[in-house]
Design a protein around this motif. Structure first.
Motif, PDB file in Angstrom:
ATOM      1  N   PHE A  98       0.827  -1.202   0.000  1.00  0.00           N
ATOM      2  CA  PHE A  98       0.000   0.000   0.000  1.00  0.00           C
ATOM      3  C   PHE A  98       0.865   1.258   0.000  1.00  0.00           C
ATOM      4  CE2 PHE A  98      -2.783   3.177   2.124  1.00  0.00           C
ATOM      5  CZ  PHE A  98      -3.802   3.186   1.188  1.00  0.00           C
ATOM      6  N   THR A  99       1.948   1.248   0.765  1.00  0.00           N
ATOM      7  CA  THR A  99       2.866   2.395   0.769  1.00  0.00           C
ATOM      8  C   THR A  99       3.472   2.591  -0.608  1.00  0.00           C
ATOM      9  OG1 THR A  99       3.389   1.973   3.099  1.00  0.00           O
ATOM     10  CG2 THR A  99       4.907   3.376   1.867  1.00  0.00           C
ATOM     11  N   ARG A 100       3.866   1.502  -1.223  1.00  0.00           N
ATOM     12  CA  ARG A 100       4.422   1.545  -2.584  1.00  0.00           C
ATOM     13  C   ARG A 100       3.408   2.141  -3.553  1.00  0.00           C
ATOM     14  NH1 ARG A 100       4.239  -2.025  -6.876  1.00  0.00           N
ATOM     15  NH2 ARG A 100       6.128  -2.208  -8.172  1.00  0.00           N
ATOM     16  N   LEU A 101       2.153   1.737  -3.437  1.00  0.00           N
ATOM     17  CA  LEU A 101       1.092   2.269  -4.290  1.00  0.00           C
ATOM     18  C   LEU A 101       0.952   3.777  -4.104  1.00  0.00           C
ATOM     19  CD1 LEU A 101      -2.443   0.789  -4.827  1.00  0.00           C
ATOM     20  CD2 LEU A 101      -2.220   3.126  -4.013  1.00  0.00           C
ATOM     21  N   LEU A 102       0.980   4.231  -2.844  1.00  0.00           N
ATOM     22  CA  LEU A 102       0.827   5.660  -2.567  1.00  0.00           C
ATOM     23  C   LEU A 102       1.970   6.478  -3.154  1.00  0.00           C
ATOM     24  CD1 LEU A 102      -0.338   5.432   1.146  1.00  0.00           C
ATOM     25  CD2 LEU A 102      -1.724   6.282  -0.761  1.00  0.00           C
ATOM     26  N   ILE A 103       3.192   5.973  -3.022  1.00  0.00           N
ATOM     27  CA  ILE A 103       4.347   6.696  -3.558  1.00  0.00           C
ATOM     28  C   ILE A 103       4.230   6.828  -5.067  1.00  0.00           C
ATOM     29  CG2 ILE A 103       6.846   6.621  -3.880  1.00  0.00           C
ATOM     30  CD1 ILE A 103       7.045   5.283  -1.129  1.00  0.00           C
ATOM     31  N   ARG A 104       3.804   5.755  -5.729  1.00  0.00           N
ATOM     32  CA  ARG A 104       3.637   5.813  -7.179  1.00  0.00           C
ATOM     33  C   ARG A 104       2.485   6.736  -7.573  1.00  0.00           C
ATOM     34  NH1 ARG A 104       6.929   2.189  -6.361  1.00  0.00           N
ATOM     35  NH2 ARG A 104       8.168   1.103  -7.940  1.00  0.00           N
ATOM     36  N   PHE A 105       1.423   6.724  -6.790  1.00  0.00           N
ATOM     37  CA  PHE A 105       0.305   7.618  -7.080  1.00  0.00           C
ATOM     38  C   PHE A 105       0.763   9.067  -6.990  1.00  0.00           C
ATOM     39  CE2 PHE A 105      -3.498  10.052  -6.075  1.00  0.00           C
ATOM     40  CZ  PHE A 105      -4.416   9.548  -7.009  1.00  0.00           C
TER      41      PHE A 105
END
Length: 697
Positions: free
Chosen positions: A561-568
């Motif tokens: 989820f953290t990875r997703l947020l950084i990419r977003f």
């Protein structure tokens, strides 16, 4: 052993030990010494085999040249002068001193009473003079040629508005990794598994806790503990020996080169506000013995030290040669070691002028701002100390960024459910304009953080109401008392599914808030993996499993989820604008860039903001007027932060031909995008994010 060397006139221009291909030039600053002695040691036996008086003095620089001396030579200094503590002088030639410009050290001091310039236990305390030789207990300075084959190394120079910083401890990041060689070292940090992990996570810069040589305090040594964090600097040019697998400074250079090849920047946490020598009862290791009255700020009774740092002493940045040493050190790490920036510990101290209050026009700031090398790297201030006027959040001059503790505390309080926090959260979400929107500073000047090395890690913010610092040996009295944490029903670990789910949800809300805020986000290493410190919020002395990241307990869901947020965040420039956003205040081209909405679809009014029970706010962000990277395909993002019960929320009317797409819902971390119009059911205690997209996509 008879020396084959002779000393001759040298050059005063470059301080420290400088190898020129034929020999070594030595130069050291001391205004009040009467004689400066260079001591040479055999690298194998450790025996001192010769001494030379530095024969020349130009102003306050003592210098000399020894032909035929090579890199790898061990050396130290002994300074003669008055021992007059009441007037600030503590010269004692019995004490071997480290060269402040030493590029490598053989190790660390071995604690012994002979390290003290005074006789321990003497009735006159520090007014007595100890005659014992400290050389058997002191590390040696080492002559180095720092030349390194950098090849095509190119610093990434990631723009600040695109940066995501990852604060990490060199040892703690890798000590428990089973897939790296030499865990706990610079080489391990830049190993293939770590580079793959960091680049996959999406961070752009690693901010290293102190990696310059540092000391373990005597009181920690007596307790069998270690100065783990490293905020007691011993050498401003030397890498920490514990982090070098083979004892060579090129290991640090290799680390930087490998980070750069992966597109990652290296930011160093540096401590120029004080040294490891402490107050008048501390050891004589370098600065105190070379020229106590020049290197340190002293009280009116010059026997005692100004203690704006809480560590016993404060460096005298008003002295031009001390300021020069700091500037030389910074330039060395940029030009020779290729680092990309610095985070300055207790930076308010460096801006305190003539023992008075803080001055954003202090010599230290002016020196950096005019420097053609240092003004171009990333500069981050810790904007406080314990001295007069020490808390200075928002007061630093450009191009400095600043750690924003108000951001940390507001986010924690809002998601904990504290009343009256919504207006403060709104300010934090938009770059903390109250602190930073002046003097032409960008919104990126605010370094937003949920946690840092000092305090609870994120897992503990949602798992503990109280700090648990017993292992530090200070009866639990150390560490922050106000953590704004919430254990959600059980103190510490639990197997209750409902509590674990609520904790996971709270963490997702906080991480989403961080990545959706204007400013520069910083993560603490391990937070994305669910790492815990068992409630210790001041683990500065814990060089063990308490502080090391526990990769065996890795939380793959939160990491994803953290990875997703950084990419977003990376994919949506509206979230990382340099210009401050102000509702209805920037209409140069007729476009507004910030709207605050109520759940019923009406714009927020003054009476809404003053409601202490307000716990749900929604903001619509647009690109600021004139923003060069404005993309017409992304005209707005709509975000809801709801710390209350589920509530029907009306979406703003979309632009013709576009539709709102529900991208992120912290109650559904693995959700797929959903086209949405009209009113949606906003989940309780959640963050939801919508973007505008082609309705026919």
């Amino acid at each position: 052993m008879k020396s084959k060397f002779q000393i001759s006139e040298g050059r005063p221009g470059q301080l420290g030990a400088t190898f020129d291909g034929d020999g070594v030039n030595f130069a050291v600053f001391s205004e009040n010494a009467t004689r400066m002695v260079l001591c040479l040691f055999d690298a194998e036996s450790g025996e001192e085999f010769d001494q030379f008086d530095l024969p020349e003095r130009d102003g306050d620089v003592w210098y000399g040249y020894i032909s035929g001396l090579r890199p790898g030579q061990h050396y130290g200094l002994r300074a003669h002068g008055p021992f007059d503590p009441e007037n600030g002088h503590r010269f004692n030639p019995a004490k071997l001193l480290m060269d402040p410009y030493a590029k490598r050290l053989t190790g660390h001091p071995v604690w012994n009473e002979a390290l003290m310039g005074y006789t321990v236990g003497h009735k006159q305390l520090d007014l007595s003079l100890d005659p014992r030789d400290s050389a058997p207990y002191m590390p040696r300075s080492v002559v180095e040629d720092p030349a390194f084959s950098w090849g095509l190394d190119t610093p990434p120079r990631t723009p600040i508005h695109q940066s995501v910083i990852y604060e990490a401890h060199v040892k703690g990041l890798t000590a428990l990794r089973k897939d790296v060689n030499d865990p706990g070292t610079f080489l391990a940090m830049s190993s293939d598994p770590m580079l793959e992990y960091l680049t996959d996570l999406g961070v752009t810069a690693v901010e290293l806790l102190p990696a310059q040589a540092f000391l373990t305090d005597h009181f920690l040594h007596e307790k069998g503990l270690t100065n783990y964090w490293g905020y007691q600097t011993f050498g401003f040019f030397a890498p920490e020996p514990r982090y070098m697998a083979n004892g060579q400074i090129n290991e640090f250079q290799q680390m930087v080169a490998r980070f750069h090849s992966a597109g990652l920047e290296v930011i160093m946490d540096v401590v120029y506000n004080h040294t490891c020598e402490g107050n008048e009862m501390g050891p004589t290791l370098s600065f105190r013995g070379l020229d106590n009255a020049s290197y340190y700020r002293l009280e009116e009774n010059k026997r005692h030290y100004t203690n704006d740092t809480g560590t016993g002493n404060t460096m005298n940045v008003d002295n031009p040669m001390v300021l020069r040493m700091i500037m030389d050190s910074l330039r060395y790490w940029v030009k020779v070691m290729h680092v990309d920036g610095f985070r300055f510990d207790l930076c308010s101290t460096l801006g305190r002028v003539n023992e008075g209050g803080f001055d954003r026009g202090a010599a230290f700031f002016d020196a950096i701002r005019q420097d053609p090398v240092l003004s171009r790297v990333k500069l981050i201030a810790e904007p406080w100390d314990i001295g007069p006027g020490g808390y200075q959040l928002g007061a630093f001059p450009p191009p400095f960024m600043e750690w924003n503790d108000k951001y940390r505390d507001t986010v924690r309080r809002f998601w904990r459910g504290d009343e009256g926090e919504a207006p403060a959260l709104a300010d934090r979400l938009t770059g903390s304009a109250m602190q930073f929107d002046h003097s032409g500073r960008p919104a990126t000047a605010s370094v937003n953080l949920l946690t840092a090395h000092d305090g609870f890690v994120l897992e503990d913010v949602v798992s503990y109401n109280e700090k648990h610092n017993e292992e530090n040996g200070e009866d639990g009295k150390d560490g922050h008392g106000e953590n704004y944490s919430d254990n959600l029903g059980v103190e510490g670990p639990t197997d209750k599914k409902a509590i674990l789910e609520e904790r996971a949800q709270r963490k997702r809300n906080m991480m989403a808030t961080l990545m959706l805020s204007q400013g520069t986000p910083m993560l603490l290493a391990g937070d994305e993996a669910g790492n815990s410190q068992s409630g210790n919020n001041n683990a500065y002395s814990q060089d063990n499993e308490i502080s090391w990241i526990d990769w065996e307990s890795f939380d793959p869901e939160f990491h994803a989820f953290t990875r997703l947020l950084i990419r977003f965040r990376k994919d949506h420039p509206v979230l990382r604008q340099k210009m401050f956003l102000h509702a209805r205040e920037r209409a140069v081209d007729g476009r507004e860039d910030l709207f605050w909405w109520r759940p019923d679809g009406e714009e927020m009014r003054d009476e809404d903001w003053t409601d202490p029970g307000l716990n749900c706010i929604a903001m619509e962000l647009r690109m600021a007027s004139g923003t060069p990277f404005y993309a017409e395909t992304e005209s707005a993002i709509f975000i809801v932060f709801n710390a209350g019960e589920a509530v029907e929320t009306k979406l703003p009317e979309p632009t013709e031909g576009l539709d709102w797409v529900w991208r992120i819902d912290t109650t559904r971390p693995d959700m797929t995008e959903e086209h949405s119009r009209g009113t949606i059911e906003m989940p309780a205690n959640a963050v939801a994010v919508f973007t505008l997209d082609d309705e026919n996509r």
